[in-house]
Design a protein around this motif. Structure first.
Motif, PDB file in Angstrom:
ATOM      1  N   THR A  68       0.814  -1.219   0.000  1.00  0.00           N
ATOM      2  CA  THR A  68       0.000   0.000   0.000  1.00  0.00           C
ATOM      3  C   THR A  68       0.850   1.272   0.000  1.00  0.00           C
ATOM      4  O   THR A  68       0.327   2.363  -0.230  1.00  0.00           O
ATOM      5  CB  THR A  68      -0.951   0.014   1.208  1.00  0.00           C
ATOM      6  N   ASP A  69       2.168   1.143   0.231  1.00  0.00           N
ATOM      7  CA  ASP A  69       3.064   2.302   0.215  1.00  0.00           C
ATOM      8  C   ASP A  69       3.370   2.790  -1.201  1.00  0.00           C
ATOM      9  O   ASP A  69       3.838   3.914  -1.379  1.00  0.00           O
ATOM     10  CB  ASP A  69       4.399   1.970   0.899  1.00  0.00           C
ATOM     11  N   ALA A  70       3.132   1.952  -2.204  1.00  0.00           N
ATOM     12  CA  ALA A  70       3.579   2.271  -3.569  1.00  0.00           C
ATOM     13  C   ALA A  70       3.037   3.602  -4.080  1.00  0.00           C
ATOM     14  O   ALA A  70       3.798   4.432  -4.590  1.00  0.00           O
ATOM     15  CB  ALA A  70       3.211   1.140  -4.525  1.00  0.00           C
ATOM     16  N   SER A  71       1.749   3.822  -3.957  1.00  0.00           N
ATOM     17  CA  SER A  71       1.175   5.048  -4.514  1.00  0.00           C
ATOM     18  C   SER A  71       1.578   6.284  -3.710  1.00  0.00           C
ATOM     19  O   SER A  71       1.584   7.401  -4.238  1.00  0.00           O
ATOM     20  CB  SER A  71      -0.351   4.947  -4.584  1.00  0.00           C
ATOM     21  N   VAL A  72       1.951   6.078  -2.454  1.00  0.00           N
ATOM     22  CA  VAL A  72       2.360   7.194  -1.593  1.00  0.00           C
ATOM     23  C   VAL A  72       3.813   7.582  -1.857  1.00  0.00           C
ATOM     24  O   VAL A  72       4.150   8.759  -1.925  1.00  0.00           O
ATOM     25  CB  VAL A  72       2.154   6.817  -0.106  1.00  0.00           C
ATOM     26  N   ILE A  73       4.665   6.577  -2.040  1.00  0.00           N
ATOM     27  CA  ILE A  73       6.107   6.849  -2.171  1.00  0.00           C
ATOM     28  C   ILE A  73       6.479   7.320  -3.582  1.00  0.00           C
ATOM     29  O   ILE A  73       7.426   8.081  -3.754  1.00  0.00           O
ATOM     30  CB  ILE A  73       6.929   5.602  -1.750  1.00  0.00           C
ATOM     31  N   ALA A  74       5.738   6.885  -4.585  1.00  0.00           N
ATOM     32  CA  ALA A  74       6.108   7.201  -5.973  1.00  0.00           C
ATOM     33  C   ALA A  74       6.281   8.695  -6.236  1.00  0.00           C
ATOM     34  O   ALA A  74       7.273   9.092  -6.870  1.00  0.00           O
ATOM     35  CB  ALA A  74       5.113   6.577  -6.947  1.00  0.00           C
ATOM     36  N   PRO A  75       5.397   9.574  -5.774  1.00  0.00           N
ATOM     37  CA  PRO A  75       5.610  11.001  -6.048  1.00  0.00           C
ATOM     38  C   PRO A  75       6.895  11.557  -5.406  1.00  0.00           C
ATOM     39  O   PRO A  75       7.528  12.453  -5.979  1.00  0.00           O
ATOM     40  CB  PRO A  75       4.370  11.673  -5.448  1.00  0.00           C
ATOM     41  N   TYR A  76       7.281  11.052  -4.249  1.00  0.00           N
ATOM     42  CA  TYR A  76       8.534  11.506  -3.628  1.00  0.00           C
ATOM     43  C   TYR A  76       9.744  10.999  -4.408  1.00  0.00           C
ATOM     44  O   TYR A  76      10.751  11.697  -4.537  1.00  0.00           O
ATOM     45  CB  TYR A  76       8.627  11.039  -2.173  1.00  0.00           C
ATOM     46  N   ALA A  77       9.636   9.766  -4.912  1.00  0.00           N
ATOM     47  CA  ALA A  77      10.741   9.177  -5.676  1.00  0.00           C
ATOM     48  C   ALA A  77      10.866   9.790  -7.066  1.00  0.00           C
ATOM     49  O   ALA A  77      11.959   9.824  -7.636  1.00  0.00           O
ATOM     50  CB  ALA A  77      10.545   7.667  -5.781  1.00  0.00           C
ATOM     51  N   ASP A  78       9.753  10.289  -7.594  1.00  0.00           N
ATOM     52  CA  ASP A  78       9.749  10.862  -8.937  1.00  0.00           C
ATOM     53  C   ASP A  78      10.208  12.316  -8.901  1.00  0.00           C
ATOM     54  O   ASP A  78       9.489  13.241  -9.278  1.00  0.00           O
ATOM     55  CB  ASP A  78       8.342  10.750  -9.543  1.00  0.00           C
ATOM     56  N   ASP A  79      11.421  12.501  -8.431  1.00  0.00           N
ATOM     57  CA  ASP A  79      11.997  13.833  -8.263  1.00  0.00           C
ATOM     58  C   ASP A  79      13.427  13.783  -8.796  1.00  0.00           C
ATOM     59  O   ASP A  79      14.258  13.053  -8.259  1.00  0.00           O
ATOM     60  CB  ASP A  79      11.985  14.213  -6.784  1.00  0.00           C
ATOM     61  N   PRO A  80      13.734  14.527  -9.842  1.00  0.00           N
ATOM     62  CA  PRO A  80      15.089  14.497 -10.398  1.00  0.00           C
ATOM     63  C   PRO A  80      16.178  14.820  -9.374  1.00  0.00           C
ATOM     64  O   PRO A  80      17.290  14.316  -9.479  1.00  0.00           O
ATOM     65  CB  PRO A  80      15.058  15.553 -11.507  1.00  0.00           C
ATOM     66  N   ALA A  98       7.558   1.645  -8.013  1.00  0.00           N
ATOM     67  CA  ALA A  98       7.455   1.508  -6.558  1.00  0.00           C
ATOM     68  C   ALA A  98       6.952   0.124  -6.187  1.00  0.00           C
ATOM     69  O   ALA A  98       7.473  -0.504  -5.247  1.00  0.00           O
ATOM     70  CB  ALA A  98       6.531   2.589  -5.991  1.00  0.00           C
ATOM     71  N   GLU A  99       5.976  -0.378  -6.915  1.00  0.00           N
ATOM     72  CA  GLU A  99       5.453  -1.721  -6.633  1.00  0.00           C
ATOM     73  C   GLU A  99       6.527  -2.783  -6.825  1.00  0.00           C
ATOM     74  O   GLU A  99       6.663  -3.693  -6.005  1.00  0.00           O
ATOM     75  CB  GLU A  99       4.247  -2.019  -7.530  1.00  0.00           C
ATOM     76  N   GLU A 100       7.300  -2.660  -7.895  1.00  0.00           N
ATOM     77  CA  GLU A 100       8.386  -3.616  -8.152  1.00  0.00           C
ATOM     78  C   GLU A 100       9.435  -3.556  -7.044  1.00  0.00           C
ATOM     79  O   GLU A 100       9.909  -4.586  -6.547  1.00  0.00           O
ATOM     80  CB  GLU A 100       9.019  -3.312  -9.511  1.00  0.00           C
ATOM     81  N   PHE A 101       9.812  -2.350  -6.630  1.00  0.00           N
ATOM     82  CA  PHE A 101      10.790  -2.174  -5.560  1.00  0.00           C
ATOM     83  C   PHE A 101      10.283  -2.783  -4.256  1.00  0.00           C
ATOM     84  O   PHE A 101      10.996  -3.534  -3.580  1.00  0.00           O
ATOM     85  CB  PHE A 101      11.107  -0.683  -5.365  1.00  0.00           C
ATOM     86  N   ILE A 102       9.051  -2.474  -3.894  1.00  0.00           N
ATOM     87  CA  ILE A 102       8.495  -2.962  -2.630  1.00  0.00           C
ATOM     88  C   ILE A 102       8.388  -4.484  -2.656  1.00  0.00           C
ATOM     89  O   ILE A 102       8.728  -5.159  -1.680  1.00  0.00           O
ATOM     90  CB  ILE A 102       7.138  -2.295  -2.341  1.00  0.00           C
ATOM     91  N   ARG A 103       7.942  -5.038  -3.757  1.00  0.00           N
ATOM     92  CA  ARG A 103       7.858  -6.496  -3.896  1.00  0.00           C
ATOM     93  C   ARG A 103       9.239  -7.127  -3.694  1.00  0.00           C
ATOM     94  O   ARG A 103       9.388  -8.120  -2.977  1.00  0.00           O
ATOM     95  CB  ARG A 103       7.285  -6.852  -5.262  1.00  0.00           C
ATOM     96  N   SER A 104      10.250  -6.536  -4.303  1.00  0.00           N
ATOM     97  CA  SER A 104      11.624  -7.039  -4.153  1.00  0.00           C
ATOM     98  C   SER A 104      12.071  -6.980  -2.693  1.00  0.00           C
ATOM     99  O   SER A 104      12.678  -7.927  -2.184  1.00  0.00           O
ATOM    100  CB  SER A 104      12.566  -6.222  -5.034  1.00  0.00           C
ATOM    101  N   CYS A 105      11.777  -5.873  -2.032  1.00  0.00           N
ATOM    102  CA  CYS A 105      12.141  -5.739  -0.615  1.00  0.00           C
ATOM    103  C   CYS A 105      11.467  -6.816   0.223  1.00  0.00           C
ATOM    104  O   CYS A 105      12.104  -7.437   1.085  1.00  0.00           O
ATOM    105  CB  CYS A 105      11.748  -4.361  -0.085  1.00  0.00           C
ATOM    106  N   MET A 106      10.196  -7.040  -0.027  1.00  0.00           N
ATOM    107  CA  MET A 106       9.439  -8.008   0.759  1.00  0.00           C
ATOM    108  C   MET A 106       9.928  -9.440   0.501  1.00  0.00           C
ATOM    109  O   MET A 106      10.060 -10.233   1.434  1.00  0.00           O
ATOM    110  CB  MET A 106       7.942  -7.877   0.457  1.00  0.00           C
ATOM    111  N   GLU A 107      10.238  -9.756  -0.747  1.00  0.00           N
ATOM    112  CA  GLU A 107      10.681 -11.111  -1.099  1.00  0.00           C
ATOM    113  C   GLU A 107      12.082 -11.421  -0.570  1.00  0.00           C
ATOM    114  O   GLU A 107      12.367 -12.545  -0.202  1.00  0.00           O
ATOM    115  CB  GLU A 107      10.661 -11.297  -2.616  1.00  0.00           C
TER     116      GLU A 107
END
Length: 170
Positions: A11-23, A42-51
């Motif tokens: 559920t963090d994916a949609s929240v974190i993406a705008p912060y990460a999308d910053d040059p 963000a979803e791919e990153f979070i999935r990787s972290c969890m796995e």
């Protein structure tokens, strides 16, 4: 400012993406960090972290104001580097210069030393990244050296630094 570190949740994916999308965030990170950064990234990153949690890495969301605003991780070394870990982190720009990252680095290092049989945690910020270098110095890391012309980022050749903190150091 108060913050917590916690394992990532999808559920963090949609929240974190705008912060990460910053040059300005991406310019100081490795090229594996996408720019632009999407919710799918963000979803791919979070999935990787969890796995991979507990399998040589620990990744935590940095949570402030009740939402994920950054990331911090430790990756265990292998082979002759098995008693070391590499620290990586980033924080959304609205939360810079509030002491969050220095405190998060301290907390993550304590967790790493407590969880794993490591003797050393290192980080490699770009030499021109004064903010990140300051975070590490305030968190008790020592500059061990500057690697000249070691990084190619956005077509520019940069120096990088090696900072380390040893187990038992304040």
């Amino acid at each position: 400012m108060n913050f917590t570190l916690r394992p990532w949740q999808m559920t963090d994916a949609s929240v974190i993406a705008p912060y990460a999308d910053d040059p300005l965030v991406a310019q100081n990170l490795r090229d594996v960090f996408p720019n632009p950064y999407t919710v799918a990234d963000a979803e791919e990153f979070i999935r990787s972290c969890m796995e991979r949690e507990g399998q040589g890495q620990m990744c935590r969301a940095i949570v402030a104001d009740g939402k994920a605003v950054g990331s911090i991780s430790l990756v265990l070394g292998s082979d002759v580097y098995r008693r070391s870990a590499e620290l990586g982190y980033w924080l959304g720009r609205p939360f810079w210069r509030r002491g969050i990252m220095t405190a998060a680095v301290r907390e993550m290092c304590a967790l790493g030393f407590e969880t794993w049989e490591i003797l050393r945690i290192h980080a490699e910020p770009y030499a021109g990244n004064a903010g990140s270098r300051g975070v590490l110095e305030k968190a008790g890391f020592t500059l061990e050296g500057i690697l000249r012309n070691s990084v190619c980022k956005n077509g520019e050749i940069l120096d990088s630094c090696v900072y380390a903190k040893l187990k038992g150091e304040p």
